[in-house]
Every structure is written in structure tokens, then in C-alpha cells.
Design a protein around this motif. Structure first.
Motif, PDB file in Angstrom:
ATOM      1  N   ILE A 647      18.524 -81.692  83.118  1.00  0.00           N
ATOM      2  CA  ILE A 647      19.469 -80.780  82.458  1.00  0.00           C
ATOM      3  C   ILE A 647      19.817 -81.292  81.067  1.00  0.00           C
ATOM      4  N   LEU A 648      20.129 -82.594  80.977  1.00  0.00           N
ATOM      5  CA  LEU A 648      20.484 -83.162  79.680  1.00  0.00           C
ATOM      6  C   LEU A 648      19.295 -83.123  78.727  1.00  0.00           C
ATOM      7  N   SER A 649      18.092 -83.423  79.230  1.00  0.00           N
ATOM      8  CA  SER A 649      16.902 -83.411  78.383  1.00  0.00           C
ATOM      9  C   SER A 649      16.632 -82.015  77.833  1.00  0.00           C
ATOM     10  N   ASN A 650      16.771 -80.982  78.688  1.00  0.00           N
ATOM     11  CA  ASN A 650      16.566 -79.600  78.225  1.00  0.00           C
ATOM     12  C   ASN A 650      17.592 -79.211  77.170  1.00  0.00           C
ATOM     13  N   ALA A 651      18.820 -79.680  77.362  1.00  0.00           N
ATOM     14  CA  ALA A 651      19.864 -79.385  76.381  1.00  0.00           C
ATOM     15  C   ALA A 651      19.567 -80.060  75.046  1.00  0.00           C
ATOM     16  N   ILE A 652      19.098 -81.316  75.100  1.00  0.00           N
ATOM     17  CA  ILE A 652      18.764 -82.037  73.867  1.00  0.00           C
ATOM     18  C   ILE A 652      17.656 -81.318  73.110  1.00  0.00           C
ATOM     19  N   GLU A 653      16.685 -80.783  73.852  1.00  0.00           N
ATOM     20  CA  GLU A 653      15.568 -80.067  73.212  1.00  0.00           C
ATOM     21  C   GLU A 653      15.964 -78.671  72.734  1.00  0.00           C
ATOM     22  N   GLY A 654      17.117 -78.161  73.189  1.00  0.00           N
ATOM     23  CA  GLY A 654      17.532 -76.815  72.794  1.00  0.00           C
ATOM     24  C   GLY A 654      16.891 -75.729  73.618  1.00  0.00           C
ATOM     25  N   LEU A 655      16.231 -76.084  74.719  1.00  0.00           N
ATOM     26  CA  LEU A 655      15.549 -75.080  75.544  1.00  0.00           C
ATOM     27  C   LEU A 655      16.538 -74.150  76.237  1.00  0.00           C
ATOM     28  N   THR A 656      17.731 -74.641  76.513  1.00  0.00           N
ATOM     29  CA  THR A 656      18.690 -73.831  77.274  1.00  0.00           C
ATOM     30  C   THR A 656      19.592 -72.991  76.382  1.00  0.00           C
ATOM     31  N   LEU A 657      19.550 -73.192  75.080  1.00  0.00           N
ATOM     32  CA  LEU A 657      20.381 -72.403  74.172  1.00  0.00           C
ATOM     33  C   LEU A 657      19.704 -71.063  73.881  1.00  0.00           C
ATOM     34  N   LYS A 658      19.683 -70.182  74.857  1.00  0.00           N
ATOM     35  CA  LYS A 658      19.015 -68.885  74.703  1.00  0.00           C
ATOM     36  C   LYS A 658      20.014 -67.900  74.087  1.00  0.00           C
ATOM     37  N   ILE A 659      20.024 -67.857  72.765  1.00  0.00           N
ATOM     38  CA  ILE A 659      21.015 -67.055  72.037  1.00  0.00           C
ATOM     39  C   ILE A 659      20.394 -65.907  71.259  1.00  0.00           C
ATOM     40  N   PHE A 660      19.041 -65.807  71.271  1.00  0.00           N
ATOM     41  CA  PHE A 660      18.376 -64.745  70.516  1.00  0.00           C
ATOM     42  C   PHE A 660      17.736 -63.744  71.479  1.00  0.00           C
ATOM     43  N   PRO A 661      18.230 -62.468  71.536  1.00  0.00           N
ATOM     44  CA  PRO A 661      17.583 -61.473  72.405  1.00  0.00           C
ATOM     45  C   PRO A 661      16.247 -61.027  71.823  1.00  0.00           C
ATOM     46  N   VAL A 662      15.231 -60.902  72.675  1.00  0.00           N
ATOM     47  CA  VAL A 662      13.908 -60.429  72.243  1.00  0.00           C
ATOM     48  C   VAL A 662      13.961 -58.907  72.148  1.00  0.00           C
ATOM     49  N   PRO A 663      13.718 -58.321  70.981  1.00  0.00           N
ATOM     50  CA  PRO A 663      13.807 -56.855  70.835  1.00  0.00           C
ATOM     51  C   PRO A 663      12.864 -56.129  71.791  1.00  0.00           C
ATOM     52  N   ASP A 664      13.385 -55.073  72.432  1.00  0.00           N
ATOM     53  CA  ASP A 664      12.601 -54.166  73.286  1.00  0.00           C
ATOM     54  C   ASP A 664      11.950 -54.872  74.466  1.00  0.00           C
ATOM     55  N   ASP A 665      12.495 -55.992  74.890  1.00  0.00           N
ATOM     56  CA  ASP A 665      11.916 -56.666  76.053  1.00  0.00           C
ATOM     57  C   ASP A 665      12.362 -55.952  77.333  1.00  0.00           C
ATOM     58  N   GLU A 666      11.416 -55.697  78.235  1.00  0.00           N
ATOM     59  CA  GLU A 666      11.707 -54.941  79.449  1.00  0.00           C
ATOM     60  C   GLU A 666      12.726 -55.655  80.330  1.00  0.00           C
ATOM     61  N   ASN A 667      12.707 -56.968  80.341  1.00  0.00           N
ATOM     62  CA  ASN A 667      13.599 -57.744  81.205  1.00  0.00           C
ATOM     63  C   ASN A 667      14.820 -58.281  80.477  1.00  0.00           C
ATOM     64  N   ASN A 668      15.075 -57.770  79.267  1.00  0.00           N
ATOM     65  CA  ASN A 668      16.226 -58.235  78.474  1.00  0.00           C
ATOM     66  C   ASN A 668      16.201 -59.752  78.283  1.00  0.00           C
ATOM     67  N   LYS A 669      15.020 -60.244  77.878  1.00  0.00           N
ATOM     68  CA  LYS A 669      14.836 -61.687  77.738  1.00  0.00           C
ATOM     69  C   LYS A 669      15.472 -62.198  76.453  1.00  0.00           C
ATOM     70  N   TRP A 670      16.173 -63.335  76.557  1.00  0.00           N
ATOM     71  CA  TRP A 670      16.703 -64.049  75.397  1.00  0.00           C
ATOM     72  C   TRP A 670      15.952 -65.383  75.284  1.00  0.00           C
ATOM     73  N   ILE A 671      15.829 -65.891  74.050  1.00  0.00           N
ATOM     74  CA  ILE A 671      15.067 -67.117  73.834  1.00  0.00           C
ATOM     75  C   ILE A 671      15.889 -68.117  73.041  1.00  0.00           C
ATOM     76  N   SER A 672      15.459 -69.375  73.129  1.00  0.00           N
ATOM     77  CA  SER A 672      16.123 -70.460  72.412  1.00  0.00           C
ATOM     78  C   SER A 672      15.508 -70.610  71.021  1.00  0.00           C
ATOM     79  N   PRO A 673      16.171 -71.353  70.113  1.00  0.00           N
ATOM     80  CA  PRO A 673      15.588 -71.587  68.785  1.00  0.00           C
ATOM     81  C   PRO A 673      14.211 -72.231  68.861  1.00  0.00           C
TER      82      PRO A 673
END
Length: 701
Positions: A647-673
Motif C-alpha cells: 500500500i505504501l509503495s503504491n502510494a509513493i509511486e502515485g498509482l493510487t492517486l486516481k484523480i483524472f477521469p478518462v473521457p467517454d470510458d464505459e466503466n467510468n475509469k479514473w487514472i493516476s498521474p
């Protein structure tokens, strides 16, 4: 100078207070209209929206915005973003005033095949015409009175008009307003006898009053009360009993018991009250016996739908006063009620104004589509019309729910239709200037809000420059820290046994010295994030859960969860050395031996999970721990430690900071930087801690 500053502070405080009052007033208005069919209602309009103080607040806002343009010299080039924002608010408020005082709306009813250019106003008026023996140059003079009214049964209504006709004093005063009213016979021994007939037609039930000794035609069928007439439905009162003789076959049903019977042709039978009769193709009810009285406006039964309201007026002319009852209301166009008072002729009407269009509209066809298998459940309906305009030419158009007819400054919406589906009811709106002024205001508001975030001369620009300075200072400080670490590593290679790793106190001092201010971190915590499971949550909820899972506590070194997450994002490499991973005392001695940390140590770092060759120390034990269907205490601790480190390693890498929604994604997917930076969102980052560790660039350190 001091006086000028004091004036500015006073103006700012007053503006803030008025903004709060304005917001509270609108909230109260919304609460007052809760559960109502329309909003705003006359009640909220009279108490809030149409009051002088509510509009005075908006006028003050306009003056304040204009004053700020000059006070803060917003016309300068470097302050253009703030200027646009101020202009947007000014235009939105001006547009509201134009809509309020210049624009108007209403409804227009057209039958199939007919052409119409008149419609009824949305506002309600009390209209009166006064005529008498007064002429000028042989032309009779009429005094018109037309006053906009907005009555409500939920408030005390006031209305007075005092005027004169040819120097004869006239006054009209509202005595009572009755919501949901009808005209009925009020018992009065000085009145005449009437029989009330409630007839149910295509437009709903309506009342007829049959006077004793008279014959009346109802839809081409004659009815007579106490006046036998050949070919008529003769009703006769004999004491307290009523009889009926019909020239038509008919039937009846007693509404209380459901009992039915036949009405024999040319046969005298008892008339059964409160029963539904079908005579000559008409349905009717005789609700009560013959009543001696006078006509008046009364409250309609709650069981019946009251679509009209009533007014009781005290009208005085030349010393004579009479009560006048009127029926009407919004979108009503009833006939004028004629009455003679004090030698003057009065005509009263309570309802809408009749407004005229500069062009004609013909209804060619009304189309109503039903849901399959239903009779009265409509999926859609539309009006096929032709517009006749001498200046701009004629054209055909189809009006339906999302297809508005916009012509000549008027907008026509499909609103309703007649029950027989042979006529349409269109909503008419004339607000060309108000609409465009407001639209321009909203466009400028959008441009201004975007510009104020990126322009140099704004408050956000100043904050951005200050943050950049802080980041530069932090980067220099961290460079110094890592340089010191590098020297220590070099010293270890040259002098084995002399190495001393940075102490937890040293790490903590760096974190505290570079922490984000709590107020700013709290704002960061209001951002929305999507976690790895797809759940949406505020950033502060995510940060709190992350810190508690890793550290078994809400804070670390006095830093809140929001501050910790910001620090991880700013200085990820530093957090590999932060002792934040919780290790259970006593029960984790074997685990601590694997990690190579003292038994008394309560927390571990990410670095502790790797050996000198960057091999993950828990790898040999994970397979058995995760395969075990009933893991023992030791295996549970192995799994828990692995999960906390991951958990800490993913946070350090920024993988869990999913703050950007992918436009027109069928599953309403958000992604990290990090995912955003990867072209086409390439393969997902490996979930293994070793993969994250290698990708982080820690090996280079």
C-alpha cells in the motif's frame, strides 16, 4: 489613507453579509415551495423574490462589482481575468432584471385546423371597466383598471383601488381570496329556487343551475324545473320530493351503494339525488335538493379538483356598496361579470391578459404516441404547425419535447394537450434580450473561472509563484539530504563498519520542516478520488484509510493524513526511509528477524523489506502464506506486513492517486498521474512490491 482602508473593509464586510443573506433567502424560498407543483409560488414571490429588499441586494451587487472594476483597476491588461469574472456577474444580474421587468410568458391553445395569434399571459390580473353617463364630444367614456395581482391562500392578501369616474368616487377592495373555489347557491330566504346539476363533459365536471319556472338548454338538451315542457327533461318539485320525466331512455347509478336502475322514456319517476344519470348522451349528477338562495363564491369540496380561485370584492360607487364574487386564476379567461353599482356599470374579470403575436400559427395535426398496451400513458406528443409571417415568410415546423420553435423573439414549447387529442397547448416565452444577456454572462463566467486559474495577474497566479518558490527550496533541501546520504553510503564502502543510517528523528525533522500548511492540506482533502476498487470518495477519506492501514494511527510526526499524502507526492524517495509501517509487538519477533530490525522497534521502513541486492525479503514466505486456507498467526503477520508495504509503495509511486477521469470510458475509469504519463495507458503497473520498487528508481539511489 486610513479612512480609505476603513471604507474598503466596511464595503467588503457588507458585501459578505449580503451574500449570506441572499443565499439564506433563496434557501428559505426553496423550502417554502417544497412539495408545490410550481416554483416559485405566489407565497415565496411575495415574501422573498419580489420584495424590494431582495432586489436591492442584487442592485447593490451590481454597483459593488462595477465599483470594484475601478477601485482595483481591473481594466489593466494584467488583471483581465478578474475583470471578465466581474463582468460576468454584472451581466447575469442585469439579465435577471431584464427577464423580471421586460420579458413575459404564457400559454397558447390551438385546435386542429385552426389558426391563432393570441395567448394568455402567465401573470394574473384583476381587470375592471367602468361605464356611465359621461361623454366627451359625444363619445362615451370608459375607465379601464388593470392591476397585476399575485394572491395565495397561504398568506394575507391585500388589494385596494381608489379612483373616480367623472368626479364620482369609486373604490374596489379585496375582502377575501378563496383558493380552489366555485360558484354555488348560498341558502337565503330572500333568494330564488335553483337545482344544481353537475355535468361531466370532455373538459371535466362543470356546474349548471336550473332556475325554478325556467327552461334551460344543456348541450342542445332541454331541462325544465317546475315548468312542464314537451320534449324537455322535466323535473318537478312536490314538497320535499323530486320527480323526473325524460323524453330519452337513460340509466342511473347510486354512487353511495352502487345500485343501478333504468330511466324509462316518458315515464314519471323519483329523482334520486347524488346518483349518476346518463340522459341524452350526457353524464350528470344532481348533488342536492332544490335550494332557495343567491349565487356566491364558495370553497370547492376537497374531493373535487379546484382549478379556479375566487375573489370577494367590496365595490363602492356613489355611496352604494355591493359584494362581487369572481372566479378565475392563472391562465383563466372567463367572461366579464357585469354589475350595476351607484348608477355606474362595472365589468370585472380575474385572470390572464390576452397577448397578441406579430404572426399566426396554425395547428395542422397533433400527434400523441402511447406506450404499447396502454390507453392514457403517453411516450411522447408533438404538434405539426405552420407559421404565417408576412415579413419573414411562411414555414412548417414540428414542436415536441426537445424541439423548440424559436421565431420572432418568441419561443414555443410543447406543454400539454386537450383530453380529446384534437388540440395542443404551447408554452410561450418572450425573453430575447434577457436570455442572451444571461447566456453571455455565463459564458464570461466560465472563461473567467478558467482564466483566473492560469493568468499571471490573479491571486491564484501569486499563490502559484509562492508555491513554486517553496518547491524550489524543498528541492534544494532534499538534494542536500540525499547528498548527505550518498556521502554516508560512500563512507560505508570506504570504511566498512563506520556507516550510520539517518535516524528516525532526522527523517521526521525533514518532514515537519517541509510540511504543507494544514489549511491548504484540508482543501486538498476535498478533491474527489477513485480508489483501486472503483469507489468514489473524498481525498481526505482515502488519505485517512491509507494512513490507518499502514501506521495503525491517524497521524505521523504530527502530520495529518492529508499532509502525509501531500508529502508522499512531493518527496516520494524520502518516504522509503520513513519508519511508518506498523509492526505488532511481541507477535512479530520472527518477522522482525526476517526484516533484520531490532525486536523492540515498533515501525519499519520500505528499505527494511529489501536486502543489499534489492531482493524482497518476504518473497520466500509469501507463497505458503497466501496458499494456506487456514493461515496461522505467523502467516497472517507475513501477509499483513506485505500488504502494508505494498500500500505504501503504491502510494509513493502515485498509482493510487486516481484523480483524472478518462473521457467517454464505459466503466467510468479514473487514472493516476503515472498512468496518464504512460502513452495509451500501457499495461497496468505490476502489483508486486518488487516491480514497484525497481520502477521507482530507488536502485539508482
Amino acid at each position: 489613507m486610513q479612512k480609505k482602508i476603513s471604507n474598503i473593509l466596511f464595503s467588503t464586510r457588507l458585501t459578505a453579509i449580503l451574500f449570506v443573506v441572499f443565499a439564506v433567502a433563496m434557501g428559505v424560498g426553496t423550502f417554502l415551495d417544497a412539495g408545490m407543483d410550481t416554483s416559485p409560488t405566489p407565497y415565496s414571490r411575495n415574501l422573498i423574490y419580489n420584495t424590494w429588499w431582495f432586489e436591492a441586494i442584487m442592485v447593490f451587487f451590481v454597483i459593488n462589482f462595477v465599483g470594484n472594476i475601478f477601485r482595483y483597476r481591473l481594466h489593466k491588461k494584467e488583471k483581465w481575468a478578474t475583470l471578465v469574472l466581474h463582468l460576468s456577474f454584472i451581466l447575469i444580474l442585469v439579465g435577471a432584471f431584464v427577464t423580471r421587468y421586460i420579458s413575459y410568458e404564457g400559454v397558447m391553445a390551438i385546435r386542429e385546423g385552426e389558426t391563432e395569434n393570441k395567448f394568455l399571459s402567465q401573470k394574473t390580473y384583476l381587470i375592471a371597466y367602468i361605464d356611465g353617463d359621461y361623454e366627451i364630444d359625444g363619445v362615451p367614456q370608459r375607465l379601464p383598471i388593470e392591476k397585476e395581482v399575485d394572491f395565495s391562500p397561504r398568506m394575507k392578501n391585500n388589494f385596494e383601488v381608489h379612483t373616480d369616474y367623472n368626479n364620482q368616487p369609486v373604490s374596489i377592495v379585496l375582502e377575501d381570496y378563496i383558493g380552489g373555489a366555485e360558484e354555488d347557491i348560498i341558502p337565503d330566504e330572500s333568494g330564488e329556487e335553483y337545482l344544481k346539476i353537475v355535468e361531466s363533459g370532455g373538459a371535466g365536471p362543470h356546474n349548471h343551475f336550473l332556475k325554478s319556472g325556467e327552461v334551460q338548454s344543456l348541450h342542445n338538451v332541454l331541462f325544465a324545473l317546475n315548468k312542464p315542457t314537451k320534449g324537455a327533461v322535466n323535473i318537478t318539485k312536490d314538497g320535499d320530493n323530486l320527480t323526473i320525466e325524460s323524453p330519452f331512455e337513460g340509466e342511473y347509478m347510486t354512487m353511495a351503494t352502487g345500485a343501478t336502475g333504468k330511466l324509462e322514456k316518458d315515464s314519471i319517476q323519483p329523482l334520486i339525488l347524488r346518483s349518476r344519470y346518463i340522459i341524452g348522451g350526457m353524464q350528470m349528477v344532481f348533488p342536492k335538493p332544490v335550494t332557495k338562495g343567491v349565487f356566491g363564491i364558495v370553497k370547492k369540496s376537497e374531493l373535487l379538483q379546484g382549478d379556479e380561485n375566487g375573489l370577494i370584492l367590496n365595490v363602492t360607487a356613489n355611496g352604494e356598496t355591493k359584494k362581487v364574487g369572481l372566479l378565475g386564476g392563472q391562465y383563466k379567461n372567463n367572461a366579464f361579470k357585469q354589475v350595476k353599482i351607484g348608477g355606474l356599470d362595472f365589468a370585472f374579470r380575474y385572470g390572464a391578459q390576452i397577448l397578441e403575436l406579430p404572426f399566426d400559427i396554425k395547428l395542422n395535426d397533433f400527434i400523441a404516441e402511447r406506450y404499447p398496451g396502454t390507453e392514457k400513458s403517453y411516450s411522447s406528443y408533438a404538434s405539426e404547425v405552420t407559421v404565417f409571417d408576412k415579413e419573414k415568410g411562411d414555414f412548417d415546423y414540428r414542436i415536441y419535447m426537445n424541439n423548440i420553435l424559436d421565431h420572432g423573439g418568441y419561443k414555443f414549447f410543447q406543454s400539454n394537450f386537450d383530453p380529446d387529442e384534437k388540440g395542443t397547448i404551447l408554452s410561450v416565452n418572450h425573453d430575447f434580450w434577457g436570455t442572451w444577456i444571461t447566456y453571455i454572462g455565463y459564458i464570461l463566467l466560465y472563461i473567467g473561472m478558467i482564466a483566473i486559474l492560469i493568468a499571471k495577474g490573479t491571486r491564484f497566479g501569486d499563490l502559484r509563484r509562492q508555491l513554486n518558490k517553496i518547491k524550489t527550496k524543498k528541492a534544494k533541501l532534499l538534494s542536500l539530504v540525499f547528498f548527505c546520504f550518498a556521502l554516508q553510503t560512500f563512507s560505508q564502502e570506504q570504511h566498512e563498519g563506520d556507516h550510520q543510517a539517518p535516524t528516525p528523528e532526522q527523517i521526521d525533522s525533514i518532514l515537519v520542516a517541509n510540511k504543507t500548511p494544514k489549511a491548504h492540506a484540508d482543501k486538498f482533502g476535498r478533491l474527489v478520488i477513485q480508489d483501486l476498487s472503483g469507489r468514489m470518495m473524498p481525498m481526505n477519506t482515502y488519505a485517512s484509510e491509507l494512513v490507518r492501514k499502514i501506521h495503525h494511527d491517524e497521524t505521523y510526526a504530527g502530520l495529518s493524513p492529508n499532509q502525509i499524502l501531500l508529502s508522499i507526492s512531493e518527496s516520494p524517495l524520502l518516504w522509503y526511509n520513513v519508519p511508518i509501517i506498523y509492526m505488532k509487538p511481541m507477535q512479530t519477533d520472527s518477522l522482525k528477524s526476517i526484516l533484520g530490525i531490532p525486536k523492540e522497534q515498533k515501525y519499519a521502513t520500505i528499505v527494511d523489506f529489501f536486502d543489499d541486492n534489492l531482493n524482497y525479503k518476504l518473497n520466500p514466505y509469501l507463497e505458503d502464506a497466501y496458499k494456506a486456507q487456514s493461515p496461522n498467526g505467523y502467516q497472517k503477520e507475513i501477509k499483513l506486513a506485505d500488504q502494508r508495504a505494498s500500500i505504501l509503495s503504491n502510494a509513493i509511486e502515485g498509482l493510487t492517486l486516481k484523480i483524472f477521469p478518462v473521457p467517454d470510458d464505459e466503466n467510468n475509469k479514473w487514472i493516476s498521474p503515472l498512468e496518464y504519463r504512460k502513452e495509451n495507458y500501457r499495461e497496468k503497473i505490476s502489483d508486486s512490491l518488487y516491480g514497484n520498487f525497481i520502477n521507482s528508481g530507488f536502485s539508482a539511489y
